[in-house]
Scaffold this active site. Sequence first.
Site, PDB file in Angstrom:
ATOM      1  N   ASP A 141       9.107  19.609 -16.419  1.00 58.26           N
ATOM      2  CA  ASP A 141       7.686  19.751 -16.107  1.00 58.26           C
ATOM      3  C   ASP A 141       7.130  18.455 -15.505  1.00 58.26           C
ATOM      4  OD1 ASP A 141       5.161  20.838 -15.885  1.00 58.26           O
ATOM      5  OD2 ASP A 141       4.652  20.647 -18.007  1.00 58.26           O
ATOM      6  N   HIS A 184       2.853  17.965 -27.066  1.00 56.64           N
ATOM      7  CA  HIS A 184       4.192  18.533 -27.252  1.00 56.64           C
ATOM      8  C   HIS A 184       5.281  17.516 -26.941  1.00 56.64           C
ATOM      9  CE1 HIS A 184       2.307  19.748 -23.363  1.00 56.64           C
ATOM     10  NE2 HIS A 184       3.330  19.062 -22.877  1.00 56.64           N
ATOM     11  N   GLN A 252       9.020  22.972 -24.041  1.00 53.05           N
ATOM     12  CA  GLN A 252       8.002  22.041 -24.552  1.00 53.05           C
ATOM     13  C   GLN A 252       7.518  22.532 -25.911  1.00 53.05           C
ATOM     14  OE1 GLN A 252       5.948  22.459 -20.779  1.00 53.05           O
ATOM     15  NE2 GLN A 252       5.776  20.237 -20.564  1.00 53.05           N
ATOM     16  N   ARG A 282      -3.938   8.396 -20.358  1.00 56.31           N
ATOM     17  CA  ARG A 282      -4.359   9.763 -20.050  1.00 56.31           C
ATOM     18  C   ARG A 282      -3.772  10.664 -21.119  1.00 56.31           C
ATOM     19  NH1 ARG A 282      -1.934  14.372 -18.175  1.00 56.31           N
ATOM     20  NH2 ARG A 282      -2.884  15.606 -16.520  1.00 56.31           N
ATOM     21  N   ASP A 284      -2.827  13.983 -22.375  1.00 52.95           N
ATOM     22  CA  ASP A 284      -2.529  15.275 -21.758  1.00 52.95           C
ATOM     23  C   ASP A 284      -2.913  16.433 -22.678  1.00 52.95           C
ATOM     24  OD1 ASP A 284      -1.155  16.804 -19.606  1.00 52.95           O
ATOM     25  OD2 ASP A 284       0.232  17.349 -21.211  1.00 52.95           O
ATOM     26  N   GLU A 326      -7.643  14.938 -20.603  1.00 54.41           N
ATOM     27  CA  GLU A 326      -7.243  15.948 -19.641  1.00 54.41           C
ATOM     28  C   GLU A 326      -7.467  17.285 -20.326  1.00 54.41           C
ATOM     29  OE1 GLU A 326      -4.562  18.712 -17.394  1.00 54.41           O
ATOM     30  OE2 GLU A 326      -4.199  18.034 -19.430  1.00 54.41           O
ATOM     31  N   HIS A 395      -2.017  16.605  -9.241  1.00 56.72           N
ATOM     32  CA  HIS A 395      -0.652  17.145  -9.253  1.00 56.72           C
ATOM     33  C   HIS A 395      -0.611  18.595  -9.728  1.00 56.72           C
ATOM     34  CE1 HIS A 395      -1.397  16.313 -13.402  1.00 56.72           C
ATOM     35  NE2 HIS A 395      -0.295  16.945 -13.738  1.00 56.72           N
ATOM     36  N   ASP A 396      -1.705  19.071 -10.324  1.00 54.23           N
ATOM     37  CA  ASP A 396      -1.728  20.444 -10.838  1.00 54.23           C
ATOM     38  C   ASP A 396      -2.364  21.399  -9.828  1.00 54.23           C
ATOM     39  OD1 ASP A 396      -0.356  20.238 -13.252  1.00 54.23           O
ATOM     40  OD2 ASP A 396      -2.134  19.587 -14.351  1.00 54.23           O
ATOM     41  N   ARG A 520       3.630  24.175  -7.862  1.00 52.36           N
ATOM     42  CA  ARG A 520       2.919  22.892  -7.861  1.00 52.36           C
ATOM     43  C   ARG A 520       3.722  21.798  -7.166  1.00 52.36           C
ATOM     44  NH1 ARG A 520       1.568  22.054 -14.059  1.00 52.36           N
ATOM     45  NH2 ARG A 520       3.714  22.748 -14.165  1.00 52.36           N
TER      46      ARG A 520
HETATM   47  C1  OTU Z   1      -1.186  19.386 -18.127  1.00 46.87           C
HETATM   48  O1  OTU Z   1      -1.797  20.496 -17.535  1.00 46.87           O
HETATM   49  C2  OTU Z   1      -0.450  18.627 -17.034  1.00 46.87           C
HETATM   50  O2  OTU Z   1      -1.371  18.104 -16.116  1.00 46.87           O
HETATM   51  C3  OTU Z   1       0.542  19.556 -16.381  1.00 46.87           C
HETATM   52  O3  OTU Z   1       1.184  18.955 -15.287  1.00 46.87           O
HETATM   53  C4  OTU Z   1       1.538  19.978 -17.430  1.00 46.87           C
HETATM   54  O4  OTU Z   1       2.350  20.979 -16.910  1.00 46.87           O
HETATM   55  C5  OTU Z   1       0.860  20.515 -18.701  1.00 46.87           C
HETATM   56  O5  OTU Z   1      -0.271  19.753 -19.118  1.00 46.87           O
HETATM   57  C6  OTU Z   1       1.832  20.460 -19.834  1.00 46.87           C
HETATM   58  O6  OTU Z   1       2.105  19.140 -20.204  1.00 46.87           O
HETATM   59  O7  OTU Z   1      -2.757  21.263 -20.215  1.00 46.87           O
HETATM   60  O8  OTU Z   1      -5.430  20.880 -20.387  1.00 46.87           O
HETATM   61  O9  OTU Z   1      -1.402  23.987 -14.381  1.00 46.87           O
HETATM   62  O10 OTU Z   1      -3.854  22.649 -15.512  1.00 46.87           O
HETATM   63  O11 OTU Z   1      -1.396  23.094 -18.028  1.00 46.87           O
HETATM   64  C7  OTU Z   1      -4.889  21.543 -19.338  1.00 46.87           C
HETATM   65  C8  OTU Z   1      -1.982  24.111 -15.599  1.00 46.87           C
HETATM   66  C9  OTU Z   1      -3.407  21.345 -19.247  1.00 46.87           C
HETATM   67  C10 OTU Z   1      -2.580  22.806 -16.011  1.00 46.87           C
HETATM   68  C11 OTU Z   1      -2.617  22.723 -17.491  1.00 46.87           C
HETATM   69  C12 OTU Z   1      -2.876  21.310 -17.905  1.00 46.87           C
END
Ligand code: OTU
Length: 657
Positions: A141, A184, A252, A282, A284, A326, A395-396, A520
């Site tokens: 991922d 995770h 994950q 950051r 996540d 995030e 990146h998403d 992506r």
């Molecule tokens: C985040 O994403 C990351 O930015 C993604 O790159 C990862 O795949 C994901 O976590 C898992 O680690 O969790 O709060 O495309 O917007 O999964 C939102 C969907 C997230 C992402 C969402 C996001």
Amino acid sequence: MYEQVSHSLLNRILNDMKPDFHKRDLRHFYTRLGANFYAIHSLFEKLYGNVPDFEEYMLRLVEVLAKNYLDRPYDLQEIDITREEDHNWFLHQQWVGMALYLDGFAGNLQGLKEKIPYFQELGINLVHIMPILKSPAGKSDGGYAVSDFREINKQAGTLDDIRELAAAFRKHGILLTLDVVLNHTSSQHKWAEKTRQGDLQYQDYFFIFEDRNLPDMFEQAMPEVFPDTDPGNFTWDESIQGWVMTVFHDYQWDLNYSNPKVFLEMLDVILFWGNQGADIVRLDAVAFLWKELGTSCQNRPEAHLLLQLFKDCCQVTAPGLLFIAEAIVAPLEVIKYFGEDAVVAKECEIAYNATFMALLWEATATHNCKLLAHAIKSLPGKLDRATWLNYVRCHDDIGFGFDDEDIKNAGYDPGEHRRFLMKYLTGEFEGSYAGGQPFAFNEKNGDARVSGTLASLAGLEYAMAQQDVQEVDFAVRRILLLHSLIFSFGGIPLLYYGDEVGTFNDFSYLEDENRADDSRWMHRPRLNWETLARRDEPGTPEYTIFQELRKMIAIRKEIDAFADFNNRELVDMDNDHLFAFLRSSHPRYHQHPVEPIFVLANFDRHPQAADLKALSAYGFGDSRSLLDLFTGRPPHCFRNELILSPYQFCWLKNGVA
Ligand code: OTU
């Protein structure tokens, strides 16, 4: 009363702490611990008060804080003190960020250090390096499946490299942002390995169920993040003979934060990266931190308590370290990650402004700003000492997580409008220039999101292929327009690497079996530095985009009203193609008034007129005294109207002699 109890506990804890702690200079530590202990203790008790040995965990928490304080390099401790004194430092307009994949941008950490002149050339002084921690060789991922929270991927470099990079950044005034993936681990993390080997203590680090009973109950209320590639939120593990909660990909594993050990481990990880020199971490997927049966398992009150606790703990050990939330969730939920009922951010100081990002794309697709204006207006004000991370691309994928009520108020049907946006951005709508691709289509409810680079979504790729000079110009203007708004809206603008030269979609990921099912990757490019050299060749789109952005960044940094002191007021221009707002002094912050700036943006492909009467209510009505700070010239006015060319924006200043 409660405070007394927590203080006698604090004294006991300090007495019980490892003897070598007492030999060191912990002056600042003790002061900060005293100031935050009440909050830390009560949060910890709310979350873990019913756990046997609660006080023992409390002691361990304080030990984690003390150990990391002692490990904190002296120069970082100095920075902590400076930032404590000037605690609004990150609200200043000087900050301009870029997010990048290390391998795609510079190869490795050594290579990134060599790119400092490039950041300086453009004006970037905050760099977010996407995850570089050890992760599985196959599917990972993009690094968000971490198999060791303290080790860097070999290809990226070493811990020494990161410390060296952090020091070099510091010397040049560049802030370093690193990811901490809190929610995770990779299924190859040692905690997962130990669980598979039958170690009961680690089993409690995750959510594992022997049969489908509870997973099925959970599923009833939990949405799916990647419905097409990873349907469901649980994965069967052969060696455990159980179902593991895996909200994201099947590799994950979600961490179990109802176990205080998990909290302590991850607190230690956050402080560890702060000590390696990260200015900002950051965090996540923060919306997902707490799981509760019968709920969506997102935005739970306990997730907020956890973030408050992480923050208060940081205030003791590394008060200079900021958090980015995030949380790509509903507009009214996002804002809660700053913390509620407070002035100072209690959780994260910075949050991704996904709402604004998606609205910008919506306005681009519709050529009007009805929804943009409605949705921004219905957002509650944010805390004073907190700020947005404003971005156009990352990146998403792009999701259309607007509030349905806002969509209706703007005059659309929510379902239909989302379908329109999807079609528009993927180029399926008649007349659309956009080159996006669907992402994470959900067959059950029809939801879908979009992948694609900024330049391809904005139509530059299509226009170049058609060799249509007019359309190339329009696409470049759209790219600049979108950036002009993230630079002026209030918050830290975050550019996405490659966008500064208009990088197109890259479909080479389709040849990689570990990436092919995740669109992506089409917008996670490997930059070609020969193409980037065209930023110095007039007449190329690379040149225009890069040089105009560079100019915009330099001008932003000079405009005091662009600092984020909750000093923005949306202005209704009575013309749906225009988005307008005033940035001016805020009585609480600006002892000396700042020069107000009127921002105007035309989302239409035709010229549009702004009525000067509407501007005059804000003192900007006299066309003879207006100056556009971006062009350095007066705006075009005709009779009583200010005329914006297609996709033009203005940063207007008033009172020019
Ligand atoms: C985040 O994403 C990351 O930015 C993604 O790159 C990862 O795949 C994901 O976590 C898992 O680690 O969790 O709060 O495309 O917007 O999964 C939102 C969907 C997230 C992402 C969402 C996001």
